[in-house]
Design a protein around this motif. Structure first.
Motif, PDB file in Angstrom:
ATOM      1  N   ALA A  39       0.845  -1.198   0.000  1.00 33.35           N
ATOM      2  CA  ALA A  39       0.000   0.000   0.000  1.00 33.35           C
ATOM      3  C   ALA A  39       0.882   1.251   0.000  1.00 33.35           C
ATOM      4  CB  ALA A  39      -0.909   0.003   1.234  1.00 33.35           C
ATOM      5  N   ARG A  40       0.254   2.381  -0.173  1.00 34.94           N
ATOM      6  CA  ARG A  40       0.993   3.650  -0.139  1.00 34.94           C
ATOM      7  C   ARG A  40       1.432   3.957   1.292  1.00 34.94           C
ATOM      8  NH1 ARG A  40      -3.373   4.875  -3.721  1.00 34.94           N
ATOM      9  NH2 ARG A  40      -2.560   5.141  -5.816  1.00 34.94           N
ATOM     10  N   PRO A  41       2.626   4.568   1.444  1.00 28.78           N
ATOM     11  CA  PRO A  41       3.119   4.911   2.783  1.00 28.78           C
ATOM     12  C   PRO A  41       2.145   5.747   3.597  1.00 28.78           C
ATOM     13  CG  PRO A  41       4.870   5.188   1.181  1.00 28.78           C
ATOM     14  CD  PRO A  41       3.611   4.872   0.401  1.00 28.78           C
ATOM     15  N   ALA A  42       1.402   6.638   2.960  1.00 21.21           N
ATOM     16  CA  ALA A  42       0.440   7.473   3.692  1.00 21.21           C
ATOM     17  C   ALA A  42      -0.657   6.618   4.323  1.00 21.21           C
ATOM     18  CB  ALA A  42      -0.172   8.520   2.760  1.00 21.21           C
ATOM     19  N   THR A  54       7.863 -11.513   0.256  1.00 18.69           N
ATOM     20  CA  THR A  54       7.113 -12.104  -0.835  1.00 18.69           C
ATOM     21  C   THR A  54       8.078 -12.361  -1.982  1.00 18.69           C
ATOM     22  OG1 THR A  54       5.163 -11.917  -2.253  1.00 18.69           O
ATOM     23  CG2 THR A  54       6.401  -9.899  -1.898  1.00 18.69           C
ATOM     24  N   MET A  55       7.808 -13.425  -2.720  1.00 16.72           N
ATOM     25  CA  MET A  55       8.650 -13.749  -3.863  1.00 16.72           C
ATOM     26  C   MET A  55       7.751 -14.363  -4.916  1.00 16.72           C
ATOM     27  SD  MET A  55      12.130 -16.005  -4.101  1.00 16.72           S
ATOM     28  CE  MET A  55      11.422 -17.626  -3.983  1.00 16.72           C
ATOM     29  N   GLY A  56       8.066 -14.099  -6.140  1.00 18.04           N
ATOM     30  CA  GLY A  56       7.242 -14.607  -7.232  1.00 18.04           C
ATOM     31  C   GLY A  56       6.329 -13.501  -7.717  1.00 18.04           C
ATOM     32  N   GLY A  57       5.786 -13.682  -8.849  1.00 16.27           N
ATOM     33  CA  GLY A  57       4.921 -12.634  -9.385  1.00 16.27           C
ATOM     34  C   GLY A  57       5.743 -11.489  -9.928  1.00 16.27           C
ATOM     35  N   GLN A  58       5.211 -10.301  -9.776  1.00 19.33           N
ATOM     36  CA  GLN A  58       5.839  -9.113 -10.348  1.00 19.33           C
ATOM     37  C   GLN A  58       7.067  -8.680  -9.557  1.00 19.33           C
ATOM     38  OE1 GLN A  58       2.713  -6.236 -10.358  1.00 19.33           O
ATOM     39  NE2 GLN A  58       1.793  -7.043 -12.215  1.00 19.33           N
ATOM     40  N   VAL A  59       8.110  -8.333 -10.272  1.00 20.47           N
ATOM     41  CA  VAL A  59       9.345  -7.867  -9.651  1.00 20.47           C
ATOM     42  C   VAL A  59       9.085  -6.598  -8.848  1.00 20.47           C
ATOM     43  CG1 VAL A  59      11.622  -6.868 -10.159  1.00 20.47           C
ATOM     44  CG2 VAL A  59      10.881  -8.937 -11.334  1.00 20.47           C
ATOM     45  N   GLY A  60       8.311  -5.671  -9.410  1.00 18.48           N
ATOM     46  CA  GLY A  60       8.016  -4.413  -8.721  1.00 18.48           C
ATOM     47  C   GLY A  60       7.317  -4.634  -7.390  1.00 18.48           C
ATOM     48  N   ARG A  61       6.380  -5.566  -7.352  1.00 18.53           N
ATOM     49  CA  ARG A  61       5.669  -5.857  -6.096  1.00 18.53           C
ATOM     50  C   ARG A  61       6.626  -6.439  -5.063  1.00 18.53           C
ATOM     51  NH1 ARG A  61       2.987  -8.858  -2.688  1.00 18.53           N
ATOM     52  NH2 ARG A  61       0.805  -8.607  -2.167  1.00 18.53           N
ATOM     53  N   THR A  62       7.497  -7.333  -5.489  1.00 23.50           N
ATOM     54  CA  THR A  62       8.471  -7.920  -4.570  1.00 23.50           C
ATOM     55  C   THR A  62       9.339  -6.829  -3.946  1.00 23.50           C
ATOM     56  OG1 THR A  62       8.520 -10.003  -5.794  1.00 23.50           O
ATOM     57  CG2 THR A  62      10.408  -9.534  -4.381  1.00 23.50           C
ATOM     58  N   CYS A  96      10.730  -1.365  -0.103  1.00 27.66           N
ATOM     59  CA  CYS A  96      10.156  -0.008  -0.065  1.00 27.66           C
ATOM     60  C   CYS A  96       9.147   0.145   1.068  1.00 27.66           C
ATOM     61  CB  CYS A  96       9.512   0.334  -1.411  1.00 27.66           C
ATOM     62  SG  CYS A  96      10.686   0.305  -2.781  1.00 27.66           S
ATOM     63  N   GLY A  97       8.285  -0.840   1.261  1.00 23.13           N
ATOM     64  CA  GLY A  97       7.298  -0.783   2.339  1.00 23.13           C
ATOM     65  C   GLY A  97       7.928  -0.712   3.715  1.00 23.13           C
ATOM     66  N   PRO A  98       8.856  -1.624   4.043  1.00 30.89           N
ATOM     67  CA  PRO A  98       9.512  -1.539   5.343  1.00 30.89           C
ATOM     68  C   PRO A  98      10.294  -0.234   5.544  1.00 30.89           C
ATOM     69  CG  PRO A  98       9.812  -3.721   4.448  1.00 30.89           C
ATOM     70  CD  PRO A  98       9.168  -2.894   3.370  1.00 30.89           C
ATOM     71  N   THR A  99      10.885   0.282   4.468  1.00 28.28           N
ATOM     72  CA  THR A  99      11.606   1.552   4.572  1.00 28.28           C
ATOM     73  C   THR A  99      10.648   2.682   4.906  1.00 28.28           C
ATOM     74  OG1 THR A  99      13.284   0.804   2.994  1.00 28.28           O
ATOM     75  CG2 THR A  99      13.102   3.177   3.342  1.00 28.28           C
ATOM     76  N   ALA A 100       9.538   2.765   4.172  1.00 30.28           N
ATOM     77  CA  ALA A 100       8.550   3.822   4.418  1.00 30.28           C
ATOM     78  C   ALA A 100       7.945   3.696   5.811  1.00 30.28           C
ATOM     79  CB  ALA A 100       7.453   3.770   3.356  1.00 30.28           C
ATOM     80  N   LEU A 101       7.629   2.476   6.212  1.00 32.68           N
ATOM     81  CA  LEU A 101       7.051   2.248   7.530  1.00 32.68           C
ATOM     82  C   LEU A 101       8.026   2.658   8.631  1.00 32.68           C
ATOM     83  CD1 LEU A 101       4.757   1.124   9.266  1.00 32.68           C
ATOM     84  CD2 LEU A 101       5.802  -1.135   9.023  1.00 32.68           C
ATOM     85  N   THR A 102       9.264   2.266   8.500  1.00 37.26           N
ATOM     86  CA  THR A 102      10.279   2.616   9.494  1.00 37.26           C
ATOM     87  C   THR A 102      10.440   4.128   9.603  1.00 37.26           C
ATOM     88  OG1 THR A 102      11.448   0.539   9.097  1.00 37.26           O
ATOM     89  CG2 THR A 102      12.694   2.300  10.160  1.00 37.26           C
TER      90      THR A 102
END
Length: 136
Positions: free
Chosen positions: A13-16, A36-44, A50-56
């Protein structure tokens, strides 16, 4: 003896949206355990790095305000050791791009831990990372 609350978040999800979900909560411990692994590279890359970085970054003010200091644990993977072996831009069809993205994202998370450790050195925030190995 404190009290722990488990909060499940969609790190794609978005950081906001993540920040809104945690608004008003006093956070003393953050465990970034996304994977997560598999599927789209961008989602991985978004979910694992990116998600953990934004959350932190969103939770740093709360962690700084902790009496006795805050804690950040980043759960990586031993696959980060293979990050140099694969290239996301490889044209070779035999390269598993999902494994490449996973390895690169976990290497990035380890690097985030090192950066945070240095940045938070005088702020009473302990930062560590762990690499549990293969999870079946």
């Amino acid at each position: 003896g404190g009290r722990a609350i488990f909060v499940e978040l969609d790190l794609d999800a978005r950081p906001a949206e993540i920040a809104r979900a945690l608004a008003g909560k006093q956070v003393t411990l953050l465990v970034n355990n996304a994977g997560t692994m598999g599927g789209q590279v961008g989602r991985t890359l978004r979910v694992n790095l990116c998600g953990p970085t934004a959350l932190t970054l969103a939770l740093l003010p709360s962690l700084r305000a902790c009496k006795g200091g805050g804690r950040i644990v980043n759960v990586g993977s031993s696959s980060h050791l293979r990050a140099a072996d694969v290239r996301l831009s490889a044209v070779d069809a035999s390269v598993d791009r999902s494994l490449a993205a996973y390895a690169q994202s976990k290497l990035g998370l380890m690097h985030l831990s090192l950066l945070l450790r240095d940045a938070c050195e005088n702020e009473h925030i302990t930062v560590c990372d762990c690499h549990p190995g293969i999870v079946w």
